[in-house]
Design an enzyme around this catalytic site. Structure first.
Site, PDB file in Angstrom:
ATOM      1  N   CYS A 147       0.872  -1.179   0.000  1.00 25.09           N
ATOM      2  CA  CYS A 147       0.000   0.000   0.000  1.00 25.09           C
ATOM      3  C   CYS A 147       0.908   1.228   0.000  1.00 25.09           C
ATOM      4  CB  CYS A 147      -0.886  -0.017   1.242  1.00 25.09           C
ATOM      5  SG  CYS A 147      -1.765   1.534   1.509  1.00 25.09           S
TER       6      CYS A 147
ATOM      7  N   CYS B  79      -3.273   7.436  -1.720  1.00 28.62           N
ATOM      8  CA  CYS B  79      -4.574   7.502  -2.400  1.00 28.62           C
ATOM      9  C   CYS B  79      -5.685   8.039  -1.501  1.00 28.62           C
ATOM     10  CB  CYS B  79      -5.011   6.117  -2.871  1.00 28.62           C
ATOM     11  SG  CYS B  79      -3.726   5.185  -3.641  1.00 28.62           S
TER      12      CYS B  79
ATOM     13  N   THR C 122      -4.030   5.161   7.447  1.00 31.23           N
ATOM     14  CA  THR C 122      -2.977   4.713   6.541  1.00 31.23           C
ATOM     15  C   THR C 122      -1.985   5.834   6.261  1.00 31.23           C
ATOM     16  OG1 THR C 122      -4.426   3.105   5.502  1.00 31.23           O
ATOM     17  CG2 THR C 122      -2.568   3.845   4.194  1.00 31.23           C
TER      18      THR C 122
ATOM     19  N   GLU D 273      -0.298   1.787   9.367  1.00 35.59           N
ATOM     20  CA  GLU D 273      -1.553   2.373   9.856  1.00 35.59           C
ATOM     21  C   GLU D 273      -1.354   2.799  11.305  1.00 35.59           C
ATOM     22  OE1 GLU D 273      -1.549  -0.916   8.707  1.00 35.59           O
ATOM     23  OE2 GLU D 273      -1.949  -0.283   6.662  1.00 35.59           O
TER      24      GLU D 273
ATOM     25  N   HIS E 154     -12.721   5.915  -3.342  1.00 36.42           N
ATOM     26  CA  HIS E 154     -11.764   4.974  -2.752  1.00 36.42           C
ATOM     27  C   HIS E 154     -12.035   3.545  -3.224  1.00 36.42           C
ATOM     28  CE1 HIS E 154      -8.326   4.824  -0.318  1.00 36.42           C
ATOM     29  NE2 HIS E 154      -8.814   4.051   0.625  1.00 36.42           N
TER      30      HIS E 154
ATOM     31  N   TYR F  69      -9.191   0.937  -5.448  1.00 33.62           N
ATOM     32  CA  TYR F  69      -8.761  -0.451  -5.235  1.00 33.62           C
ATOM     33  C   TYR F  69      -8.730  -1.254  -6.536  1.00 33.62           C
ATOM     34  CZ  TYR F  69      -8.865   0.124  -0.164  1.00 33.62           C
ATOM     35  OH  TYR F  69      -8.604   0.516   1.118  1.00 33.62           O
TER      36      TYR F  69
ATOM     37  N   CYS G  48      -4.766  -0.052  -7.334  1.00 30.70           N
ATOM     38  CA  CYS G  48      -3.629  -0.373  -6.448  1.00 30.70           C
ATOM     39  C   CYS G  48      -3.538  -1.865  -6.154  1.00 30.70           C
ATOM     40  CB  CYS G  48      -3.703   0.444  -5.166  1.00 30.70           C
ATOM     41  SG  CYS G  48      -5.110   0.072  -4.105  1.00 30.70           S
TER      42      CYS G  48
ATOM     43  N   GLU H 229      -7.015  -4.804   4.037  1.00 34.04           N
ATOM     44  CA  GLU H 229      -7.444  -3.510   3.498  1.00 34.04           C
ATOM     45  C   GLU H 229      -8.431  -3.729   2.345  1.00 34.04           C
ATOM     46  OE1 GLU H 229      -4.738   0.247   3.391  1.00 34.04           O
ATOM     47  OE2 GLU H 229      -4.681  -0.676   1.419  1.00 34.04           O
TER      48      GLU H 229
HETATM   49  C1  LIG Z   1      -5.557  -1.778   6.470  1.00 34.42           C
HETATM   50  C2  LIG Z   1      -6.616  -0.755   6.613  1.00 34.42           C
HETATM   51  C3  LIG Z   1      -6.356   0.562   6.238  1.00 34.42           C
HETATM   52  C4  LIG Z   1      -7.322   1.553   6.406  1.00 34.42           C
HETATM   53  N1  LIG Z   1      -7.030   2.853   6.091  1.00 34.42           N
HETATM   54  C5  LIG Z   1      -7.910   3.833   6.411  1.00 34.42           C
HETATM   55  C6  LIG Z   1      -7.571   5.202   6.230  1.00 34.42           C
HETATM   56  O1  LIG Z   1      -6.492   5.536   5.779  1.00 34.42           O
HETATM   57  N2  LIG Z   1      -8.483   6.142   6.578  1.00 34.42           N
HETATM   58  C7  LIG Z   1      -9.678   5.817   7.103  1.00 34.42           C
HETATM   59  O2  LIG Z   1     -10.440   6.722   7.421  1.00 34.42           O
HETATM   60  N3  LIG Z   1     -10.041   4.519   7.295  1.00 34.42           N
HETATM   61  C8  LIG Z   1      -9.176   3.534   6.962  1.00 34.42           C
HETATM   62  N4  LIG Z   1      -9.533   2.209   7.139  1.00 34.42           N
HETATM   63  C9  LIG Z   1     -10.798   1.942   7.812  1.00 34.42           C
HETATM   64  C10 LIG Z   1     -11.872   1.216   7.038  1.00 34.42           C
HETATM   65  O3  LIG Z   1     -12.615   2.110   6.273  1.00 34.42           O
HETATM   66  C11 LIG Z   1     -12.719   0.494   8.104  1.00 34.42           C
HETATM   67  O4  LIG Z   1     -11.961  -0.599   8.561  1.00 34.42           O
HETATM   68  C12 LIG Z   1     -14.065   0.049   7.605  1.00 34.42           C
HETATM   69  O5  LIG Z   1     -14.898   1.145   7.357  1.00 34.42           O
HETATM   70  C13 LIG Z   1     -14.739  -0.871   8.631  1.00 34.42           C
HETATM   71  O6  LIG Z   1     -14.802  -0.239   9.881  1.00 34.42           O
HETATM   72  P1  LIG Z   1     -14.275  -1.022  11.177  1.00 34.42           P
HETATM   73  O7  LIG Z   1     -12.890  -1.475  10.932  1.00 34.42           O
HETATM   74  O8  LIG Z   1     -14.528  -0.139  12.336  1.00 34.42           O
HETATM   75  O9  LIG Z   1     -15.142  -2.316  11.280  1.00 34.42           O
HETATM   76  P2  LIG Z   1     -16.640  -2.426  11.781  1.00 34.42           P
HETATM   77  O10 LIG Z   1     -17.411  -1.236  11.350  1.00 34.42           O
HETATM   78  O11 LIG Z   1     -16.648  -2.767  13.221  1.00 34.42           O
HETATM   79  O12 LIG Z   1     -17.152  -3.659  10.957  1.00 34.42           O
HETATM   80  C14 LIG Z   1     -17.043  -5.015  11.387  1.00 34.42           C
HETATM   81  C15 LIG Z   1     -18.266  -5.778  10.879  1.00 34.42           C
HETATM   82  O13 LIG Z   1     -19.432  -5.268  11.505  1.00 34.42           O
HETATM   83  C16 LIG Z   1     -20.390  -4.870  10.536  1.00 34.42           C
HETATM   84  N5  LIG Z   1     -21.075  -3.670  11.033  1.00 34.42           N
HETATM   85  C17 LIG Z   1     -20.516  -2.512  11.461  1.00 34.42           C
HETATM   86  N6  LIG Z   1     -21.449  -1.637  11.868  1.00 34.42           N
HETATM   87  C18 LIG Z   1     -22.625  -2.244  11.693  1.00 34.42           C
HETATM   88  C19 LIG Z   1     -23.976  -1.868  11.932  1.00 34.42           C
HETATM   89  N7  LIG Z   1     -24.304  -0.666  12.426  1.00 34.42           N
HETATM   90  N8  LIG Z   1     -24.955  -2.761  11.620  1.00 34.42           N
HETATM   91  C20 LIG Z   1     -24.657  -3.986  11.120  1.00 34.42           C
HETATM   92  N9  LIG Z   1     -23.406  -4.400  10.878  1.00 34.42           N
HETATM   93  C21 LIG Z   1     -22.394  -3.541  11.155  1.00 34.42           C
HETATM   94  C22 LIG Z   1     -19.589  -4.582   9.263  1.00 34.42           C
HETATM   95  O14 LIG Z   1     -20.371  -4.722   8.079  1.00 34.42           O
HETATM   96  C23 LIG Z   1     -18.492  -5.646   9.376  1.00 34.42           C
HETATM   97  O15 LIG Z   1     -18.943  -6.860   8.861  1.00 34.42           O
HETATM   98  C24 LIG Z   1      -8.592   1.198   6.931  1.00 34.42           C
HETATM   99  C25 LIG Z   1      -8.856  -0.133   7.282  1.00 34.42           C
HETATM  100  C26 LIG Z   1      -7.892  -1.101   7.127  1.00 34.42           C
HETATM  101  C27 LIG Z   1      -8.202  -2.510   7.544  1.00 34.42           C
END
Ligand SMILES: Cc1cc2nc3c(=O)[nH]c(=O)nc-3n(C[C@H](O)[C@H](O)[C@H](O)COP(=O)(O)OP(=O)(O)OC[C@H]3O[C@@H](n4cnc5c(N)ncnc54)[C@H](O)[C@@H]3O)c2cc1C
Length: 480
Positions: free
Chosen positions: A98, A102, A189, A255, A290, A294, A297, A445
């Site tokens: 990564c 982006c 990130t 991250e 975004h 993907y 990248c 990611e």
């Molecule tokens: C390697 C990596 C890099 C990243 N880089 C960035 C970045 O640079 N900037 C940034 O802003 N973000 C970044 N992200 C964040 C990414 O957008 C989030 O991981 C993603 O939106 C999921 O949020 P979460 O990790 O909190 O998981 P959760 O929201 O906890 O999700 C876990 C599970 O629960 C479910 N879920 C969550 N909420 C609900 C609900 N209300 N009702 C029903 N089901 C639900 C989801 O569908 C999923 O299956 C990155 C993530 C990763 C893994």
């Protein structure tokens, strides 16, 4: 535009608060776990200086007419959107990781068009302020972290009903010269090697969540910002000074959990402040760009993994076997499908009221939904082709030890076209991409970045035009 070296020095000159493995760092520059991440971002600067890539890596600013790095570009047409995806594929191929820049580019484009819409509705002047910020980023060729994801606490509750109101980033004080914000952004990130952080809300918001409808940008070394670096699988191998064991010791991603502890944001850096109705639109626009990203990248990284699997097969002496060829075809088919989606949602782009272009949202969501699956299958096939040595090979130090080195050379030799060392290096790269540090970028990611799979399914269901499709049937069958 900055050169790669100037980028590194510019990060070194910043005074960020970074914690890694329990220690506060002076800088991310030179730290063995973090330097590969800087090297990946450096590539976005280096390639822009190379004649071969200059056209792809640069654009003419719509705001100033000056040549800028494409990572700070506001997309002016579909061709810009397509070039963005092509650029991302090249960078994936060059870094096998990564390259982090982006998220900021996607945030810039989303905030640009949304501030335009907010101003038209409420007569605010966020858009002009954001333009000034954009010109600053373009002229200084800055790397900007795009910060959307809040910790979110109990996912079933909106921000204002959380037991701790700071679980979503919010305004805690409004002053005549700006606002004070408190909260955190998770999974950020490349923030420890970015110059600026561009913050956006993470979900659609209701009236009671007014304090959470905040978007702004500040330098990453602003007082009150603390970054806690996230662990990656096998990350401490980077501390052992063994390039071979890391798999890809040159490049990587990073991250961080980023805390905003009563950070002051001056008025001129605020781009949304209480306009809850536009939070959802901003999230959707950012996510759309975004999800397109993907399709570039991850495809570039996939190219490297397919290449590594092909070399592993050659080194094992099985390259001509039918099922190996077929698996490589399948990997290519999956990878190119992702690319096709990235290109398609770009070609089908359209102008927003602000004038800049956005992707076709349905196709971008289909792209990302495929990205949540295909890299896992490509990784599985690469592991199948590589064989078990990918995870059981001895260390580089054992290869160099005079007692064990010759034994390893003798017993782990395969095709005479490959030295044992080169053979093991290829296996380690596959390990790195499918279960080591780079698997964070290539796999997890792909799953959660730009939103978890269900987020795309919601968008697909909204945009799938089911009624229209039922209409086609009714018209063919003459059903009222
Ligand atoms: C390697 C990596 C890099 C990243 N880089 C960035 C970045 O640079 N900037 C940034 O802003 N973000 C970044 N992200 C964040 C990414 O957008 C989030 O991981 C993603 O939106 C999921 O949020 P979460 O990790 O909190 O998981 P959760 O929201 O906890 O999700 C876990 C599970 O629960 C479910 N879920 C969550 N909420 C609900 C609900 N209300 N009702 C029903 N089901 C639900 C989801 O569908 C999923 O299956 C990155 C993530 C990763 C893994």
């Amino acid at each position: 535009m900055m050169t790669g070296e100037q980028y590194i020095e510019s990060i070194r000159s910043m005074k960020m608060h970074i914690f890694c493995l329990g220690e506060e760092l002076e800088t991310a520059v030179g730290h063995p776990i973090l330097q590969p991440a800087l090297n990946s971002v450096k590539m976005t600067y280096d390639l822009a200086q190379e004649t071969e890539y200059r056209k792809l890596m640069t654009a003419i600013s719509s705001l100033t007419g000056r040549t800028i790095n494409r990572f700070t570009n506001l997309h002016q047409n579909c061709s810009d959107l397509v070039d963005k995806v092509k650029m991302q594929r090249v960078l994936g191929q060059k870094t096998a990781s990564c390259f982090q820049r982006c998220v900021g580019m996607d945030a810039m484009n989303a905030v640009f068009s949304t501030t335009y819409d907010i101003d038209r509705k409420y007569g605010t002047d966020y858009h002009e302020q954001f333009k000034k910020f954009m010109i600053y980023c373009q002229d200084k060729d800055l790397t900007v972290d795009g910060a959307m994801t809040d910790p979110k606490g109990d996912r079933s509750l909106p921000p204002h009903l959380q037991t701790d109101p700071d679980l979503y980033l919010r305004v805690v004080k409004r002053r005549s010269d700006g606002v004070i914000v408190r909260g955190a952004k998770v999974h950020q990130t490349g923030i420890c090697n970015s110059h600026e952080v561009l913050v956006m809300p993470t979900i659609s918001l209701g009236e009671k969540d007014r304090d959470y409808a905040i978007s702004f940008a500040v330098p990453t070394d602003t007082e009150g910002i603390t970054m806690i670096i996230g662990r990656q699988s096998c990350d401490t191998r980077k501390l052992e000074c063994s390039c071979q064991d890391v798999g890809n010791c040159k490049y990587g991603g990073v991250e961080a959990l980023t805390i905003f502890n009563d950070v002051f944001v001056p008025n001129e850096r605020i781009f949304m402040n209480g306009e809850t109705k536009y939070a959802g639109l901003l999230v959707e626009r950012f996510a759309g760009y975004h999800r397109q990203s993907y399709g570039g990248c991850k495809v570039g990284v996939g190219d490297v993994l397919i290449g590594a699997a092909a070399l592993a097969a050659e080194s094992n002496g099985v390259a001509k076997a039918y099922h190996i060829k077929d698996k490589l075809i399948e990997m290519t088919h999956l990878n190119e499908t992702l690319y096709a989606c990235g290109i398609a949602c770009s070609c089908e782009g359209h102008p927003t009221p602000s004038g800049i272009y956005e992707i076709d949202t349905l196709l971008a969501n289909v792209c990302k939904q495929n990205v949540t699956r295909y890299p896992y299958e490509i990784a599985r096939l690469s592991q199948d082709i590589a064989g078990g040595l990918m995870v059981t090979a001895p260390s580089e130090k054992d290869c160099q030890n005079h007692a064990t080195g010759p034994l390893i050379n003798k017993y782990l030799a395969a095709s005479s076209s490959f030295s044992t060392t080169n053979r093991l290096k290829i296996f380690r790269l596959i390990e790195n991409l499918t279960m080591g540090t780079a698997a964070v970028g290539y796999l997890t990611e792909s799953m959660h970045g730009a939103g978890s799979p269900q987020a795309q399914r919601i968008m697909i269901s909204r945009q799938g035009s089911l009624e229209k499709k039922k209409g086609y049937v009714k018209s063919i069958l003459d059903i009222e």
